[in-house]
Design a protein around this motif. Structure first.
Motif, PDB file in Angstrom:
ATOM      1  N   GLY A 203       0.836  -1.203   0.000  1.00  0.00           N
ATOM      2  CA  GLY A 203       0.000   0.000   0.000  1.00  0.00           C
ATOM      3  C   GLY A 203       0.865   1.245   0.000  1.00  0.00           C
ATOM      4  O   GLY A 203       0.584   2.206  -0.717  1.00  0.00           O
ATOM      5  N   ARG A 204       1.918   1.207   0.799  1.00  0.00           N
ATOM      6  CA  ARG A 204       2.818   2.349   0.870  1.00  0.00           C
ATOM      7  C   ARG A 204       3.458   2.601  -0.491  1.00  0.00           C
ATOM      8  O   ARG A 204       3.641   3.736  -0.924  1.00  0.00           O
ATOM      9  CB  ARG A 204       3.874   2.081   1.946  1.00  0.00           C
ATOM     10  CG  ARG A 204       4.853   3.207   2.165  1.00  0.00           C
ATOM     11  CD  ARG A 204       4.235   4.375   2.920  1.00  0.00           C
ATOM     12  NE  ARG A 204       4.280   4.165   4.342  1.00  0.00           N
ATOM     13  CZ  ARG A 204       5.341   4.467   5.091  1.00  0.00           C
ATOM     14  NH1 ARG A 204       6.402   4.994   4.564  1.00  0.00           N
ATOM     15  NH2 ARG A 204       5.311   4.224   6.393  1.00  0.00           N
ATOM     16  N   LYS A 206       2.120   1.827  -3.226  1.00  0.00           N
ATOM     17  CA  LYS A 206       0.998   2.003  -4.167  1.00  0.00           C
ATOM     18  C   LYS A 206       1.137   1.068  -5.357  1.00  0.00           C
ATOM     19  O   LYS A 206       0.902   1.458  -6.507  1.00  0.00           O
ATOM     20  CB  LYS A 206       0.898   3.456  -4.632  1.00  0.00           C
ATOM     21  CG  LYS A 206       0.599   4.421  -3.500  1.00  0.00           C
ATOM     22  CD  LYS A 206       0.133   5.763  -4.035  1.00  0.00           C
ATOM     23  CE  LYS A 206       0.007   6.786  -2.919  1.00  0.00           C
ATOM     24  NZ  LYS A 206      -0.917   6.369  -1.853  1.00  0.00           N
ATOM     25  N   LYS A 235      -7.254  -1.727   3.171  1.00  0.00           N
ATOM     26  CA  LYS A 235      -6.531  -0.452   3.148  1.00  0.00           C
ATOM     27  C   LYS A 235      -5.591  -0.399   1.946  1.00  0.00           C
ATOM     28  O   LYS A 235      -5.488   0.622   1.267  1.00  0.00           O
ATOM     29  CB  LYS A 235      -5.754  -0.322   4.459  1.00  0.00           C
ATOM     30  CG  LYS A 235      -4.749   0.809   4.515  1.00  0.00           C
ATOM     31  CD  LYS A 235      -5.390   2.024   5.105  1.00  0.00           C
ATOM     32  CE  LYS A 235      -4.475   3.203   5.394  1.00  0.00           C
ATOM     33  NZ  LYS A 235      -3.193   3.282   4.808  1.00  0.00           N
ATOM     34  N   ASP A 239      -5.356   2.279  -1.035  1.00  0.00           N
ATOM     35  CA  ASP A 239      -4.133   3.049  -1.271  1.00  0.00           C
ATOM     36  C   ASP A 239      -3.689   2.937  -2.719  1.00  0.00           C
ATOM     37  O   ASP A 239      -3.064   3.845  -3.258  1.00  0.00           O
ATOM     38  CB  ASP A 239      -3.001   2.569  -0.346  1.00  0.00           C
ATOM     39  CG  ASP A 239      -3.220   3.014   1.095  1.00  0.00           C
ATOM     40  OD1 ASP A 239      -4.020   3.953   1.303  1.00  0.00           O
ATOM     41  OD2 ASP A 239      -2.616   2.422   2.008  1.00  0.00           O
ATOM     42  N   CYS A 240      -4.011   1.792  -3.348  1.00  0.00           N
ATOM     43  CA  CYS A 240      -3.661   1.609  -4.759  1.00  0.00           C
ATOM     44  C   CYS A 240      -4.805   2.072  -5.661  1.00  0.00           C
ATOM     45  O   CYS A 240      -4.810   1.766  -6.859  1.00  0.00           O
ATOM     46  CB  CYS A 240      -3.352   0.146  -5.037  1.00  0.00           C
ATOM     47  SG  CYS A 240      -1.937  -0.482  -4.131  1.00  0.00           S
ATOM     48  N   SER A 241      -5.773   2.769  -5.099  1.00  0.00           N
ATOM     49  CA  SER A 241      -6.940   3.291  -5.821  1.00  0.00           C
ATOM     50  C   SER A 241      -7.769   2.225  -6.520  1.00  0.00           C
ATOM     51  O   SER A 241      -8.445   2.505  -7.509  1.00  0.00           O
ATOM     52  CB  SER A 241      -6.531   4.338  -6.866  1.00  0.00           C
ATOM     53  OG  SER A 241      -5.691   5.274  -6.291  1.00  0.00           O
ATOM     54  N   GLY A 267     -11.544   5.032   2.721  1.00  0.00           N
ATOM     55  CA  GLY A 267     -11.120   4.660   1.376  1.00  0.00           C
ATOM     56  C   GLY A 267     -11.985   5.327   0.322  1.00  0.00           C
ATOM     57  O   GLY A 267     -11.479   5.931  -0.615  1.00  0.00           O
ATOM     58  N   LYS A 270     -11.345   9.161   0.372  1.00  0.00           N
ATOM     59  CA  LYS A 270     -10.062   9.549  -0.232  1.00  0.00           C
ATOM     60  C   LYS A 270     -10.084   9.387  -1.740  1.00  0.00           C
ATOM     61  O   LYS A 270      -9.344  10.062  -2.447  1.00  0.00           O
ATOM     62  CB  LYS A 270      -8.923   8.700   0.347  1.00  0.00           C
ATOM     63  CG  LYS A 270      -8.448   9.174   1.693  1.00  0.00           C
ATOM     64  CD  LYS A 270      -7.468  10.340   1.571  1.00  0.00           C
ATOM     65  CE  LYS A 270      -7.405  11.063   2.892  1.00  0.00           C
ATOM     66  NZ  LYS A 270      -6.699  12.273   2.978  1.00  0.00           N
ATOM     67  N   ASN A 271     -10.919   8.478  -2.235  1.00  0.00           N
ATOM     68  CA  ASN A 271     -10.996   8.280  -3.666  1.00  0.00           C
ATOM     69  C   ASN A 271     -12.107   9.123  -4.298  1.00  0.00           C
ATOM     70  O   ASN A 271     -12.517   8.881  -5.431  1.00  0.00           O
ATOM     71  CB  ASN A 271     -11.166   6.795  -3.993  1.00  0.00           C
ATOM     72  CG  ASN A 271      -9.849   6.045  -3.861  1.00  0.00           C
ATOM     73  OD1 ASN A 271      -9.007   6.079  -4.745  1.00  0.00           O
ATOM     74  ND2 ASN A 271      -9.641   5.408  -2.721  1.00  0.00           N
TER      75      ASN A 271
END
Length: 661
Positions: A203-204, A206, A235, A239-241, A267, A270-271
């Motif tokens: 996730g970090r 992406k 999560k 994070d990778c949309s 999620g 944020k998207n």
DNA sequence: ATAGGGTTAG
């Protein structure tokens, strides 16, 4: 209390019974009470002198208690006392003291303990090794931990996972993922914690590709339905949309906790899917999951962005009812929600009542005042922060204060603050360009852009274009638009700008050509719409919209207002669309614009003198801005119009933006 | 011992 604590403590130690669990528990309890009561070690030291404290076990307990209280500095003092008294540390003592060294940030001391571990022969103990890895990893870098790990006689899933976690922590997620795959290849035990750590690293990074690989490992281990693993996957996919993947994980979970719900709400938010986030938040309540500070902080930005006040107020109500309004993060999020929902007074009141404020609180309020046209007040607030607190300005606060300088057109201050920023980012540069262009200093803006080499950033060109729009500088405007078309050849907005520019000088053949280009490229310019919330229902209007049930009445009201504007205020329309970027609006003046329809509907649906709040997805046009000012005077009301740039408060014939937006 | 959810960024 009948017997003083210290005396009870002494009795406990002097008791001759062999050490057992219950005595140990008692000792811990007393120690907690003592440390809470005294707050310093003086009393404890006194007792050390009085008590023949010789068994390592008791010292370990003392150390553990202090460690779990977060007193890592005290642990080090206790350990020193222990050595001074000739008590021999064992393999349980050392990991705890190492943890304390890590928490105190004391590498020097950690190294000493390492030496002692070697001398005492505990350096091969699994717990000692992980504690050493963690200490070195945090204080000296993950590489040192790797060095130790490579030389350790036995590795287990904990030490593997620890190493991977250290890499992620030090912003080297690729190495964390690599470590995890090594772990898999060497047949180490893969537990939920190892998976969660690896998934977090994906996730970090992406990286959907890496994320899916780890997901596959989890499947092979039969751990995909594990709560920890599912929550991490959820999560990671956000994070990778990859909303669909995240949703699939969520839907197949056999049970969900507050963390799962918070992750999915955040999620979606944020998207950009604010309504879905809000919907899930409501569902979370229906499912009976208890709200906490983290879950409400995740949903509040959605309320802020939708800027329909009812949602935000509803959540604020929950917060008060559930007694989580004393949390600073929650307070900041609520404050921001009110700022973005148009209620700057509510935000200001909350800010004034805060017992404690952090950098976020100041940022929210400074930007808040600026967005609502009160730039001077925002700059003043920044001064107050510098004067009366120890809060150091960060990137965010500088964005806010530079924005405030733009709003107030304080060019000297703007230059000054810009020069205070240690490593200015493009956002900061773009704000300075906005400021320079807004006061008409186009030459200085040009030199600034060249000096910083930022001409290829669209936000910089758009900042320049804002100035061109204000000063009717079509010559430079044309150059900027050309540049924008070069930078973003697939952005319809840029061609709309171009088309409107040609229209302004009546070059209709060029207008047609640009339009044909838009068509040929299959681009879809954004359509303008405005909305207003009346009695908990949102009413939306497009350009020239006649679909509303009260449409006739809405247009009739507008006709009346226009007549009054002409007769009483001598207002004439001036179709200034030269650097405006809404395609369809040019043809619908004077009364068909979405914001005018929403204003009219607002006026006929609310009592006299009530303030109305309208939101528009695109920037308000010059004409509507002029009309709204006069309407506010005629109807004696405040009309608040939120556009993507700022809040316009129209009142008594003037706008809070002072015609700069 | 190792681990999963939060606020600001016109």
């Amino acid at each position: 209390m009948a017997v003083p604590l210290s005396l009870q403590f002494q009795c406990l130690f002097q008791c001759q019974k062999p050490i057992n669990r219950s005595r140990n528990k008692q000792l811990e309890k007393f120690q907690i009470r003592l440390s809470m009561k005294s707050g310093d070690l003086a009393l404890t030291y006194q007792m050390f002198d009085e008590i023949p404290l010789s068994d390592t076990f008791a010292w370990n307990t003392l150390i553990r208690t202090h460690l779990s209280n977060g007193d890592s500095d005290h642990v080090i003092s206790i350990y020193q006392q222990m050595l001074l008294r000739g008590v021999r540390p064992d393999k349980h003592t050392l990991p705890r003291v190492l943890t304390a060294s890590r928490l105190s940030g004391c590498l020097f001391y950690g190294r000493q303990i390492h030496g002692q571990a070697l001398k005492l022969g505990f350096s091969h103990d699994g717990y000692v090794i992980t504690a050493l890895m963690s200490m070195y990893g945090h204080l000296d870098g993950a590489e040192t931990a790797q060095w130790l790990f490579d030389r350790s006689p036995r590795r287990n899933s904990v030490s593997w996972t620890l190493l991977a976690g250290l890499y992620t922590m030090q912003d080297k997620p690729s190495l964390a993922i690599h470590t995890f795959h090594q772990m898999v290849d060497l047949n180490a035990e893969i537990d939920p914690v190892a998976l969660a750590t690896a998934i977090g690293a994906c996730g970090r990074l992406k990286s959907l590709l890496e994320g899916r690989k780890v997901h596959e490992v989890a499947r092979k281990c039969g751990l995909v339905l594990d709560l920890l693993v599912s929550n991490s996957l959820l999560k990671m996919y956000f994070d990778c949309s990859s909303i669909n993947d995240a949703r699939a994980v969520f839907d197949q979970m056999p049970s969900r906790d507050a963390i799962s719900w918070t992750a999915i709400v955040r999620g979606y938010v944020k998207n950009g899917e604010f309504n879905e986030g809000l919907k899930l938040f409501r569902l979370m309540n229906v499912e009976g999951v208890k709200l906490d500070s983290l879950s409400v902080s995740s949903v509040l930005p959605a309320c802020a962005r939708i800027s329909a006040c009812k949602n935000g107020k509803e959540v604020h109500g929950y917060i008060i009812k559930n007694l989580i309004n004393s949390n600073l993060t929650v307070q900041n999020a609520v404050m921001d929600m009110y700022v973005k929902s148009g209620c700057i007074e509510a935000a200001s009141k909350l800010f004034a009542g805060m017992r404690e404020r952090d950098d976020v609180s100041w940022t929210v309020m400074i930007l808040g005042y600026s967005l609502h046209g009160q730039g001077e007040l925002a700059v003043e607030l920044f001064h107050e922060m510098e004067r009366s607190t120890s809060t150091k300005p960060n990137q965010f606060i500088y964005v806010a204060v530079l924005h405030a300088c733009c709003t107030a057109r304080m060019v000297h201050e703007g230059r000054f603050y810009f020069n205070c920023i240690r490593e200015p980012k493009v956002e900061h540069c773009a704000l300075l360009v906005t400021l320079l262009a807004r006061v008409g200093l186009f030459d200085e803006a040009r030199i600034f852009i060249e000096e910083h080499g930022i001409e290829r950033h669209t936000e910089v060109q758009k900042a320049l274009l804002d100035g061109c729009r204000i000063y009717h500088n079509t010559k430079l405007g044309k150059r900027v638009i050309d540049q924008l078309c070069n930078l973003e050849p697939l952005n319809a907005e840029n061609y709309v700008l171009l088309s409107n520019l040609y229209a302004a000088s009546a070059k209709w053949d060029m207008v047609n050509r640009v339009r044909a280009t838009i068509q040929d490229m299959g681009l879809r310019p954004k359509r303008a719409h405005s909305w207003i919330e009346i009695r908990n229902k949102v009413h939306a209007f497009g350009v020239g919209d006649v679909s509303h049930p009260r449409s006739e009445r809405i247009y009739w009201e507008l006709q009346c207002l226009m007549k009054k504007m002409e007769e009483e205020e001598g207002y004439v329309h001036d179709a200034d669309f030269g650097l405006h970027n809404v395609d369809e609006e040019r043809e619908c003046i004077p009364i068909g614009h979405s914001e005018m329809l929403a204003i009219s509907f607002g006026l006929i649906s609310t009592p006299p003198r009530a303030t109305i709040l309208i939101t528009k997805n695109l920037r308000v046009c010059h004409n509507c801005h002029e009309s709204a000012k006069i309407i506010s005077k005629i109807v004696e009301r405040e009309i608040i119009l939120k556009d993507p740039n700022c809040f316009h408060h129209f009142k008594d014939g003037i706008c809070s933006c002072r015609d700069f937006w």
